[in-house]
Design a protein around this motif. Structure first.
Motif, PDB file in Angstrom:
ATOM      1  N   SER A   1       0.841  -1.188   0.000  1.00 28.26           N
ATOM      2  CA  SER A   1       0.000   0.000   0.000  1.00 28.26           C
ATOM      3  C   SER A   1       0.884   1.247   0.000  1.00 28.26           C
ATOM      4  O   SER A   1       1.838   1.331   0.770  1.00 28.26           O
ATOM      5  CB  SER A   1      -0.880  -0.032   1.251  1.00 28.26           C
ATOM      6  OG  SER A   1      -1.751   1.038   1.216  1.00 28.26           O
ATOM      7  N   GLY A   2       0.615   2.158  -0.897  1.00 29.31           N
ATOM      8  CA  GLY A   2       1.412   3.383  -0.960  1.00 29.31           C
ATOM      9  C   GLY A   2       2.627   3.275  -1.853  1.00 29.31           C
ATOM     10  O   GLY A   2       3.415   4.204  -1.957  1.00 29.31           O
TER      11      GLY A   2
ATOM     12  N   LYS B   1       1.013   2.044  -7.061  1.00 24.87           N
ATOM     13  CA  LYS B   1       0.266   1.286  -8.077  1.00 24.87           C
ATOM     14  C   LYS B   1      -0.818   2.131  -8.724  1.00 24.87           C
ATOM     15  O   LYS B   1      -0.939   2.191  -9.952  1.00 24.87           O
ATOM     16  CB  LYS B   1      -0.393   0.043  -7.433  1.00 24.87           C
ATOM     17  CG  LYS B   1       0.568  -0.909  -6.777  1.00 24.87           C
ATOM     18  CD  LYS B   1      -0.143  -2.134  -6.227  1.00 24.87           C
ATOM     19  CE  LYS B   1      -1.127  -1.849  -5.115  1.00 24.87           C
ATOM     20  NZ  LYS B   1      -0.511  -1.355  -3.881  1.00 24.87           N
ATOM     21  N   THR B   2      -1.599   2.804  -7.866  1.00 30.55           N
ATOM     22  CA  THR B   2      -2.679   3.616  -8.404  1.00 30.55           C
ATOM     23  C   THR B   2      -2.124   4.768  -9.239  1.00 30.55           C
ATOM     24  O   THR B   2      -2.640   5.084 -10.311  1.00 30.55           O
ATOM     25  CB  THR B   2      -3.562   4.150  -7.262  1.00 30.55           C
ATOM     26  OG1 THR B   2      -4.108   3.037  -6.557  1.00 30.55           O
ATOM     27  CG2 THR B   2      -4.693   4.999  -7.790  1.00 30.55           C
TER      28      THR B   2
ATOM     29  N   GLU C   1      -7.472  -2.544  -8.019  1.00 34.06           N
ATOM     30  CA  GLU C   1      -7.886  -3.365  -6.886  1.00 34.06           C
ATOM     31  C   GLU C   1      -9.334  -3.812  -6.988  1.00 34.06           C
ATOM     32  O   GLU C   1     -10.178  -3.413  -6.194  1.00 34.06           O
ATOM     33  CB  GLU C   1      -7.660  -2.594  -5.583  1.00 34.06           C
ATOM     34  CG  GLU C   1      -6.223  -2.116  -5.534  1.00 34.06           C
ATOM     35  CD  GLU C   1      -5.717  -1.896  -4.135  1.00 34.06           C
ATOM     36  OE1 GLU C   1      -6.397  -2.315  -3.196  1.00 34.06           O
ATOM     37  OE2 GLU C   1      -4.627  -1.332  -4.003  1.00 34.06           O
TER      38      GLU C   1
HETATM   39  N1  LIG Z   1      -2.295  13.656  -5.971  1.00 28.38           N
HETATM   40  C1  LIG Z   1      -1.222  13.318  -5.238  1.00 28.38           C
HETATM   41  N2  LIG Z   1      -0.371  14.274  -4.799  1.00 28.38           N
HETATM   42  C2  LIG Z   1       0.714  13.945  -4.074  1.00 28.38           C
HETATM   43  N3  LIG Z   1       1.043  12.686  -3.729  1.00 28.38           N
HETATM   44  C3  LIG Z   1       0.249  11.693  -4.122  1.00 28.38           C
HETATM   45  C4  LIG Z   1      -0.930  11.950  -4.904  1.00 28.38           C
HETATM   46  N4  LIG Z   1      -1.542  10.766  -5.163  1.00 28.38           N
HETATM   47  C5  LIG Z   1      -0.786   9.826  -4.574  1.00 28.38           C
HETATM   48  N5  LIG Z   1       0.292  10.360  -3.945  1.00 28.38           N
HETATM   49  C6  LIG Z   1       1.325   9.637  -3.224  1.00 28.38           C
HETATM   50  O1  LIG Z   1       1.805   8.591  -4.030  1.00 28.38           O
HETATM   51  C7  LIG Z   1       2.099   7.463  -3.256  1.00 28.38           C
HETATM   52  C8  LIG Z   1       1.533   6.220  -3.910  1.00 28.38           C
HETATM   53  O2  LIG Z   1       0.117   6.259  -3.831  1.00 28.38           O
HETATM   54  P1  LIG Z   1      -0.791   5.196  -4.543  1.00 28.38           P
HETATM   55  O3  LIG Z   1      -2.189   5.631  -4.356  1.00 28.38           O
HETATM   56  O4  LIG Z   1      -0.317   4.967  -5.917  1.00 28.38           O
HETATM   57  O5  LIG Z   1      -0.537   3.882  -3.702  1.00 28.38           O
HETATM   58  P2  LIG Z   1      -1.062   2.417  -3.992  1.00 28.38           P
HETATM   59  O6  LIG Z   1       0.106   1.596  -4.317  1.00 28.38           O
HETATM   60  O7  LIG Z   1      -2.174   2.465  -4.984  1.00 28.38           O
HETATM   61  O8  LIG Z   1      -1.625   2.017  -2.571  1.00 28.38           O
HETATM   62  P3  LIG Z   1      -2.926   1.183  -2.190  1.00 28.38           P
HETATM   63  O9  LIG Z   1      -2.548  -0.234  -2.382  1.00 28.38           O
HETATM   64  O10 LIG Z   1      -3.129   1.512  -0.762  1.00 28.38           O
HETATM   65  O11 LIG Z   1      -4.036   1.638  -3.070  1.00 28.38           O
HETATM   66  C9  LIG Z   1       1.547   7.710  -1.867  1.00 28.38           C
HETATM   67  O12 LIG Z   1       2.635   7.905  -0.989  1.00 28.38           O
HETATM   68  C10 LIG Z   1       0.758   8.967  -1.993  1.00 28.38           C
HETATM   69  O13 LIG Z   1       0.946   9.772  -0.865  1.00 28.38           O
END
Ligand SMILES: Nc1ncnc2c1ncn2[C@@H]1O[C@H](COP(=O)(O)OP(=O)(O)OP(=O)(O)O)[C@@H](O)[C@H]1O
Ligand SMILES: [Mg+2]
Lengths: 248, 252
Positions: free
Chosen positions: B37-38, B41-42, B164
């Motif tokens: 998480s974090g 990926k998103t 997801e």
């Molecule tokens: N709009 C934004 N502005 C600044 N930082 C961002 C933004 N969107 C995401 N982040 C940062 O990018 C990083 C990755 O976020 P992301 O949402 O891609 O995680 P993830 O892998 O999808 O996690 P999860 O499995 O919990 O969904 C995080 O540390 C987040 O704080």
């Protein structure tokens, strides 16, 4: 600092409007939204417009009669002033100010919620111009319905004045009728309508801008909704001065 | 096929999330992006579909570079995409059937009857034939996800993105959704990219997996290789679960 942030906001607003006014992907879909918005923003506002205008019309008439009129003034003054205030200011500007609370918070909340729940992203991914699809029908719908609301407001205000005459026995209906008809310029009516069209644009496009750029969650949506109402009311007030100068 | 060439993303606040990711997502395969998480990926998925602009790098859709494309071209390309969001993102003012019909209404020249039949077919496909008249607020989270899938496949997309798809769902429903995505991918030769940290999905449909760690592509392979890998960071991610540690012990 403050000035530059206002200019930034203005720039972003204009850019958004640039996206809003573009050729629809499919006209039928926009038409469907347009009809929905006319009902939601326009028809559903009729009751509040009628009620508020009725009482304001009555109150203006009573105030003028009781507090301003004196022996040396002609007896048509109350009716005359009521008509002029309704036509020139209340039914266009003040009513839009009231509607900006209702319509503005509705639009900002709806679009803001769609933003934070990713419905806007979903539209974009489908290849839909989300700004245009969501905002254009609202602006067009409100502009279409606005003249009707202005007319209803004026009529309701005058009925309010007659209620003050017939039920309140504040003045005789004949005097009121005389005042309402005294020195009538049709342009004053059109001026109200023209102003209201501008305001219709403001109270839909400004809240749409605030809703569209929300980031975060429900707290931000709430804030956007409040900001939208404050900003659109302010802009209505300021532009009222300019429009009034321009059109008089 | 979607090819990423050294995709980087730094946010305005200076946060570096993606530090140069290159890979190829092939058509007709379920491509998984895994990571904590974090890990980004998103953000990576949003860069691929253009909801974020990558700071640098290329994203090639069958050799057409998405990053340097004009607005209009992008809009046309997006009509070939379907996406299922982490939160389903159904239009809550429309009924389930209307949601699925929406992309058809917007872009298809078919008659109303045909569009309706197509939407109904997609709903059947996700086992929601009877839910058409309900509104998104009236159905469960798993059903919403399935409606989102139906909506995403309504126009037979060439590219399918799932952020997801299983989050917040029970293992059985997750299996159903994975199976659904997999069979659609096979059937239509879709280029499918799925974000997940669900190990069951990884073992079930991981035909091509990339593991993202702190903004880098740390590992790449298939579900058959993932258990036997000696990449420490990948192992610490996979074997965080007691169950998988036991499975590995039993295997060796
Ligand atoms: N709009 C934004 N502005 C600044 N930082 C961002 C933004 N969107 C995401 N982040 C940062 O990018 C990083 C990755 O976020 P992301 O949402 O891609 O995680 P993830 O892998 O999808 O996690 P999860 O499995 O919990 O969904 C995080 O540390 C987040 O704080
Ligand atoms: Mg995520």
């Amino acid at each position: 600092m403050i000035l530059s942030s206002y200019l930034h906001a203005l720039g972003r607003y204009l850019m958004l409007m640039g996206r809003v006014f573009s050729v629809p992907e499919k006209f039928v879909m926009y038409w469907r939204q347009y009809v929905k918005e006319m009902i939601k923003l326009g028809l559903d506002s009729i009751v509040i417009v009628l009620i508020v205008s009725f009482f304001i019309g009555a109150v203006i008439c009573i105030q003028i009669k009781m507090n301003i009129e004196s022996a040396w003034m002609p007896h048509w003054v109350s009716g005359y002033v009521t008509r002029e205030i309704m036509l020139l200011e209340f039914s266009s500007s003040i009513m839009c100010l009231i509607l900006s609370g209702k319509v503005g918070s509705n639009i900002a909340t709806e679009i803001g919620t769609m933003r934070v729940t990713q419905q806007i992203d979903a539209l974009e991914i489908m290849g839909v111009n989300s700004a245009s699809y969501l905002i254009l029908p609202k602006i067009a719908g409100m502009i279409t319905m606005m003249p009707l609301l202005v007319i209803l407001s004026t009529v309701s205000g005058i009925l309010g004045a007659y209620a003050a005459a017939y039920i309140g026995h504040i003045l005789t209906p004949a005097h009121l009728t005389e005042g309402l008809q005294y020195d009538f310029h049709p342009w004053f009516f059109w001026m109200g309508v023209v102003k209201s069209l501008f305001f219709a644009f403001i109270i839909t496009s400004v809240p749409a801008y605030y809703g569209y750029r929300v980031e975060g969650g429900s707290v931000e949506v709430g804030k956007a909704s409040t900001d939208a109402v404050v900003a659109s009311s302010m802009i209505v007030l300021f532009s009222d001065i300019f429009l009034t100068r321009l059109l008089s | 096929m979607i090819q990423l060439v050294d995709v980087r993303k730094t946010f305005d606040d200076g946060k570096v999330v993606l530090k140069g990711i290159s890979t190829v997502f092939e058509s007709g395969k379920t491509n998984l992006i895994i990571g904590q998480s974090g890990s980004g990926k998103t953000v990576l998925m949003k860069c691929i579909v253009g909801l974020f602009e990558p700071t640098a790098g290329q994203i090639l859709y069958h050799d057409r570079d998405f990053v340097s494309m004009g607005k209009h071209e992008r809009m046309l390309l997006r009509r070939e995409m379907g996406m299922i969001f982490q939160s389903a993102a159904l239009f809550d003012s429309l009924s389930v059937l209307e949601n699925v019909m929406f992309p058809l209404d917007m872009f298809s020249a078919d008659s109303y009857k045909e569009r309706r039949r197509r939407a109904q077919f997609c709903l059947d496909r996700v086992n929601l034939a009877d839910a058409g008249e309900k509104f998104p607020g009236e159905i469960s989270g798993g059903m919403q996800k399935r409606v989102a899938i139906a909506r995403a496949i309504a126009l037979n997309p060439k590219y399918l993105f799932c952020d997801e798809p299983n989050s917040g769902l029970d293992p059985k429903t997750s299996l159903v959704i994975d199976g659904l995505i997999h069979s659609i991918t096979r059937e239509f030769g879709t280029t499918t990219i799925i974000n997940t940290h669900d190990m069951n999905s990884v073992m079930g449909i991981g035909e091509h997996i990339i593991y993202i760690y702190e903004g880098y592509k740390e590992w790449e392979g298939t579900k058959d290789e993932v258990m036997g890998s000696d990449n420490e960071k990948l192992n610490s991610f996979i074997f965080a679960s007691d169950l998988f540690r036991k499975v590995k012990a039993a295997n060796s």
